[in-house]
Write a protein that holds these residues in place. Structure first.
Motif, PDB file in Angstrom:
ATOM      1  N   TRP A 128       0.805  -1.212   0.000  1.00  0.00           N
ATOM      2  CA  TRP A 128       0.000   0.000   0.000  1.00  0.00           C
ATOM      3  C   TRP A 128       0.845   1.272   0.000  1.00  0.00           C
ATOM      4  O   TRP A 128       0.335   2.355  -0.250  1.00  0.00           O
ATOM      5  CB  TRP A 128      -1.008   0.004   1.146  1.00  0.00           C
ATOM      6  CG  TRP A 128      -0.437  -0.162   2.508  1.00  0.00           C
ATOM      7  CD1 TRP A 128      -0.277  -1.332   3.196  1.00  0.00           C
ATOM      8  CD2 TRP A 128       0.040   0.864   3.376  1.00  0.00           C
ATOM      9  NE1 TRP A 128       0.287  -1.092   4.427  1.00  0.00           N
ATOM     10  CE2 TRP A 128       0.484   0.251   4.561  1.00  0.00           C
ATOM     11  CE3 TRP A 128       0.135   2.250   3.268  1.00  0.00           C
ATOM     12  CZ2 TRP A 128       1.011   0.952   5.636  1.00  0.00           C
ATOM     13  CZ3 TRP A 128       0.665   2.961   4.341  1.00  0.00           C
ATOM     14  CH2 TRP A 128       1.089   2.313   5.509  1.00  0.00           C
ATOM     15  N   ARG A 176      -3.155   5.697   0.651  1.00  0.00           N
ATOM     16  CA  ARG A 176      -3.757   4.379   0.836  1.00  0.00           C
ATOM     17  C   ARG A 176      -5.183   4.514   1.358  1.00  0.00           C
ATOM     18  O   ARG A 176      -5.573   5.532   1.896  1.00  0.00           O
ATOM     19  CB  ARG A 176      -2.934   3.531   1.795  1.00  0.00           C
ATOM     20  CG  ARG A 176      -2.835   4.121   3.192  1.00  0.00           C
ATOM     21  CD  ARG A 176      -3.318   3.162   4.237  1.00  0.00           C
ATOM     22  NE  ARG A 176      -2.996   3.653   5.561  1.00  0.00           N
ATOM     23  CZ  ARG A 176      -3.874   4.227   6.369  1.00  0.00           C
ATOM     24  NH1 ARG A 176      -5.108   4.399   5.994  1.00  0.00           N
ATOM     25  NH2 ARG A 176      -3.517   4.633   7.561  1.00  0.00           N
ATOM     26  N   ARG A 209      -7.782   2.335   3.924  1.00  0.00           N
ATOM     27  CA  ARG A 209      -7.776   1.302   4.961  1.00  0.00           C
ATOM     28  C   ARG A 209      -9.207   1.003   5.377  1.00  0.00           C
ATOM     29  O   ARG A 209     -10.004   1.898   5.618  1.00  0.00           O
ATOM     30  CB  ARG A 209      -6.982   1.776   6.176  1.00  0.00           C
ATOM     31  CG  ARG A 209      -7.048   0.797   7.345  1.00  0.00           C
ATOM     32  CD  ARG A 209      -6.217   1.256   8.516  1.00  0.00           C
ATOM     33  NE  ARG A 209      -6.672   2.541   9.016  1.00  0.00           N
ATOM     34  CZ  ARG A 209      -6.185   3.111  10.102  1.00  0.00           C
ATOM     35  NH1 ARG A 209      -5.226   2.542  10.790  1.00  0.00           N
ATOM     36  NH2 ARG A 209      -6.639   4.277  10.505  1.00  0.00           N
ATOM     37  N   THR A 216     -11.408  -1.395   8.156  1.00  0.00           N
ATOM     38  CA  THR A 216     -11.292  -2.143   9.396  1.00  0.00           C
ATOM     39  C   THR A 216     -12.657  -2.681   9.803  1.00  0.00           C
ATOM     40  O   THR A 216     -13.645  -1.952   9.760  1.00  0.00           O
ATOM     41  CB  THR A 216     -10.757  -1.238  10.535  1.00  0.00           C
ATOM     42  OG1 THR A 216      -9.523  -0.672  10.135  1.00  0.00           O
ATOM     43  CG2 THR A 216     -10.563  -2.008  11.810  1.00  0.00           C
ATOM     44  N   ARG A 226       2.961   2.302  10.888  1.00  0.00           N
ATOM     45  CA  ARG A 226       2.280   1.776   9.696  1.00  0.00           C
ATOM     46  C   ARG A 226       0.815   1.426   9.969  1.00  0.00           C
ATOM     47  O   ARG A 226       0.153   0.823   9.140  1.00  0.00           O
ATOM     48  CB  ARG A 226       3.026   0.554   9.162  1.00  0.00           C
ATOM     49  CG  ARG A 226       4.372   0.942   8.574  1.00  0.00           C
ATOM     50  CD  ARG A 226       4.883  -0.094   7.633  1.00  0.00           C
ATOM     51  NE  ARG A 226       6.181   0.271   7.097  1.00  0.00           N
ATOM     52  CZ  ARG A 226       6.967  -0.560   6.450  1.00  0.00           C
ATOM     53  NH1 ARG A 226       6.600  -1.810   6.245  1.00  0.00           N
ATOM     54  NH2 ARG A 226       8.123  -0.160   5.995  1.00  0.00           N
ATOM     55  N   ASP A 227       0.324   1.758  11.134  1.00  0.00           N
ATOM     56  CA  ASP A 227      -1.083   1.548  11.520  1.00  0.00           C
ATOM     57  C   ASP A 227      -1.481   0.085  11.643  1.00  0.00           C
ATOM     58  O   ASP A 227      -2.644  -0.273  11.476  1.00  0.00           O
ATOM     59  CB  ASP A 227      -2.043   2.248  10.545  1.00  0.00           C
ATOM     60  CG  ASP A 227      -2.034   3.752  10.711  1.00  0.00           C
ATOM     61  OD1 ASP A 227      -1.838   4.224  11.844  1.00  0.00           O
ATOM     62  OD2 ASP A 227      -2.224   4.451   9.705  1.00  0.00           O
ATOM     63  N   TYR A 228      -0.536  -0.789  11.954  1.00  0.00           N
ATOM     64  CA  TYR A 228      -0.873  -2.188  12.207  1.00  0.00           C
ATOM     65  C   TYR A 228      -1.208  -2.410  13.683  1.00  0.00           C
ATOM     66  O   TYR A 228      -1.967  -3.311  14.004  1.00  0.00           O
ATOM     67  CB  TYR A 228       0.278  -3.122  11.810  1.00  0.00           C
ATOM     68  CG  TYR A 228       0.562  -3.141  10.333  1.00  0.00           C
ATOM     69  CD1 TYR A 228      -0.394  -3.568   9.424  1.00  0.00           C
ATOM     70  CD2 TYR A 228       1.781  -2.713   9.843  1.00  0.00           C
ATOM     71  CE1 TYR A 228      -0.133  -3.584   8.063  1.00  0.00           C
ATOM     72  CE2 TYR A 228       2.049  -2.728   8.481  1.00  0.00           C
ATOM     73  CZ  TYR A 228       1.084  -3.162   7.601  1.00  0.00           C
ATOM     74  OH  TYR A 228       1.346  -3.166   6.263  1.00  0.00           O
ATOM     75  N   THR A 286      -0.905  -6.288   3.250  1.00  0.00           N
ATOM     76  CA  THR A 286      -2.199  -5.662   2.984  1.00  0.00           C
ATOM     77  C   THR A 286      -3.253  -6.084   3.998  1.00  0.00           C
ATOM     78  O   THR A 286      -4.256  -5.397   4.161  1.00  0.00           O
ATOM     79  CB  THR A 286      -2.714  -6.001   1.566  1.00  0.00           C
ATOM     80  OG1 THR A 286      -2.862  -7.411   1.448  1.00  0.00           O
ATOM     81  CG2 THR A 286      -1.781  -5.467   0.492  1.00  0.00           C
ATOM     82  N   GLN A 295      -8.055  -5.804   9.370  1.00  0.00           N
ATOM     83  CA  GLN A 295      -7.716  -4.572   8.658  1.00  0.00           C
ATOM     84  C   GLN A 295      -7.112  -4.897   7.295  1.00  0.00           C
ATOM     85  O   GLN A 295      -6.259  -5.772   7.185  1.00  0.00           O
ATOM     86  CB  GLN A 295      -6.707  -3.789   9.494  1.00  0.00           C
ATOM     87  CG  GLN A 295      -6.247  -2.492   8.896  1.00  0.00           C
ATOM     88  CD  GLN A 295      -5.407  -1.725   9.886  1.00  0.00           C
ATOM     89  OE1 GLN A 295      -5.951  -0.946  10.651  1.00  0.00           O
ATOM     90  NE2 GLN A 295      -4.114  -1.944   9.897  1.00  0.00           N
ATOM     91  N   MET A 336      -5.387  -2.879   3.904  1.00  0.00           N
ATOM     92  CA  MET A 336      -4.871  -1.630   3.349  1.00  0.00           C
ATOM     93  C   MET A 336      -4.436  -1.872   1.911  1.00  0.00           C
ATOM     94  O   MET A 336      -3.769  -2.872   1.627  1.00  0.00           O
ATOM     95  CB  MET A 336      -3.695  -1.118   4.163  1.00  0.00           C
ATOM     96  CG  MET A 336      -4.096  -0.604   5.528  1.00  0.00           C
ATOM     97  SD  MET A 336      -2.769   0.287   6.345  1.00  0.00           S
ATOM     98  CE  MET A 336      -2.123  -0.987   7.398  1.00  0.00           C
ATOM     99  N   GLU A 337      -4.837  -0.975   1.046  1.00  0.00           N
ATOM    100  CA  GLU A 337      -4.487  -1.036  -0.373  1.00  0.00           C
ATOM    101  C   GLU A 337      -4.014   0.343  -0.805  1.00  0.00           C
ATOM    102  O   GLU A 337      -4.378   1.349  -0.197  1.00  0.00           O
ATOM    103  CB  GLU A 337      -5.700  -1.454  -1.220  1.00  0.00           C
ATOM    104  CG  GLU A 337      -6.141  -2.886  -1.026  1.00  0.00           C
ATOM    105  CD  GLU A 337      -5.228  -3.904  -1.688  1.00  0.00           C
ATOM    106  OE1 GLU A 337      -4.439  -3.529  -2.580  1.00  0.00           O
ATOM    107  OE2 GLU A 337      -5.309  -5.082  -1.312  1.00  0.00           O
ATOM    108  N   VAL A 340     -10.516  -3.263  -1.043  1.00  0.00           N
ATOM    109  CA  VAL A 340     -10.498  -3.327   0.421  1.00  0.00           C
ATOM    110  C   VAL A 340     -11.771  -3.989   0.929  1.00  0.00           C
ATOM    111  O   VAL A 340     -11.723  -4.917   1.743  1.00  0.00           O
ATOM    112  CB  VAL A 340     -10.317  -1.918   1.038  1.00  0.00           C
ATOM    113  CG1 VAL A 340     -10.646  -1.916   2.523  1.00  0.00           C
ATOM    114  CG2 VAL A 340      -8.899  -1.424   0.800  1.00  0.00           C
TER     115      VAL A 340
END
Length: 172
Positions: free
Chosen positions: A8, A21, A23, A25, A83-85, A106, A120, A122-123, A131
């Motif tokens: 992403w 990107r 996202r 969720t 990276r928002d993971y 992703t 989650q 992400m693309e 997504v």
């Protein structure tokens, strides 16, 4: 994750000049356990084991890696946060909890954050349909094996009023 940039982050999606990107969720909770904030250490461990077993049965563990949050060093936590993971609450929480991340980065699945399960996707750029397709497909597969907390009137029961109902969030 340090050696291979996330897909992403490539900038190779629809309308890359407008977005880095997208996202999506989905949050879910298991029907037979209290929300993580109210769970005992043993309940959190059983939740983690149940979800990991289902991920293994779906062969997801062969296309990614699961890490216990408590086993991550400071650099790894910081990278996953940036990276928002991971979320700050996931890092600060106690008990059995962790994150699955697919090899292409992703897809991630957080266990025992504010909710039992946070799926989650992400693309790159504005790939909303991709997504949603990935989120919906995985949620359908997981729902066969996991009994989600659901109310006929309210929808999916979550720890946050903002996700009550569908459990869905999309952001760019």
């Amino acid at each position: 994750l340090l050696e291979k940039p996330a897909l992403w982050l490539s900038g190779n999606g629809p309308e890359p000049a407008h977005a880095v990107r997208v996202r999506g969720t989905l949050v879910r909770n298991l029907a037979d356990f209290p929300f993580p904030a109210q769970c005992s250490e043993d309940e959190k461990r059983r939740i983690e084991e149940r979800i990991l077993s289902v991920l293994g049965n779906l062969n997801l563990t062969s296309s990614g890696e699961y890490c216990s949050t408590s086993s991550l060093n400071q650099l790894e936590r910081r990278l996953l946060l940036e990276r928002d993971y991971l979320t700050e609450s996931q890092v600060r929480a106690s008990g059995a909890r962790g994150i699955y991340i697919s090899h292409d980065q992703t897809l991630s699945i957080m266990i025992n954050d504010q909710d039992h399960l946070r799926i989650q996707v992400m693309e790159p750029a504005m790939a909303f349909e991709e997504v949603w397709s990935k989120l919906s497909s995985l949620d359908d597969l997981l729902a066969v094996a996991l009994d989600y907390a659901f109310d006929e009137r309210l929808g999916y029961l979550t720890s946050d009023i903002a996700t009550l109902g569908t459990g869905l969030r999309l952001d760019v």
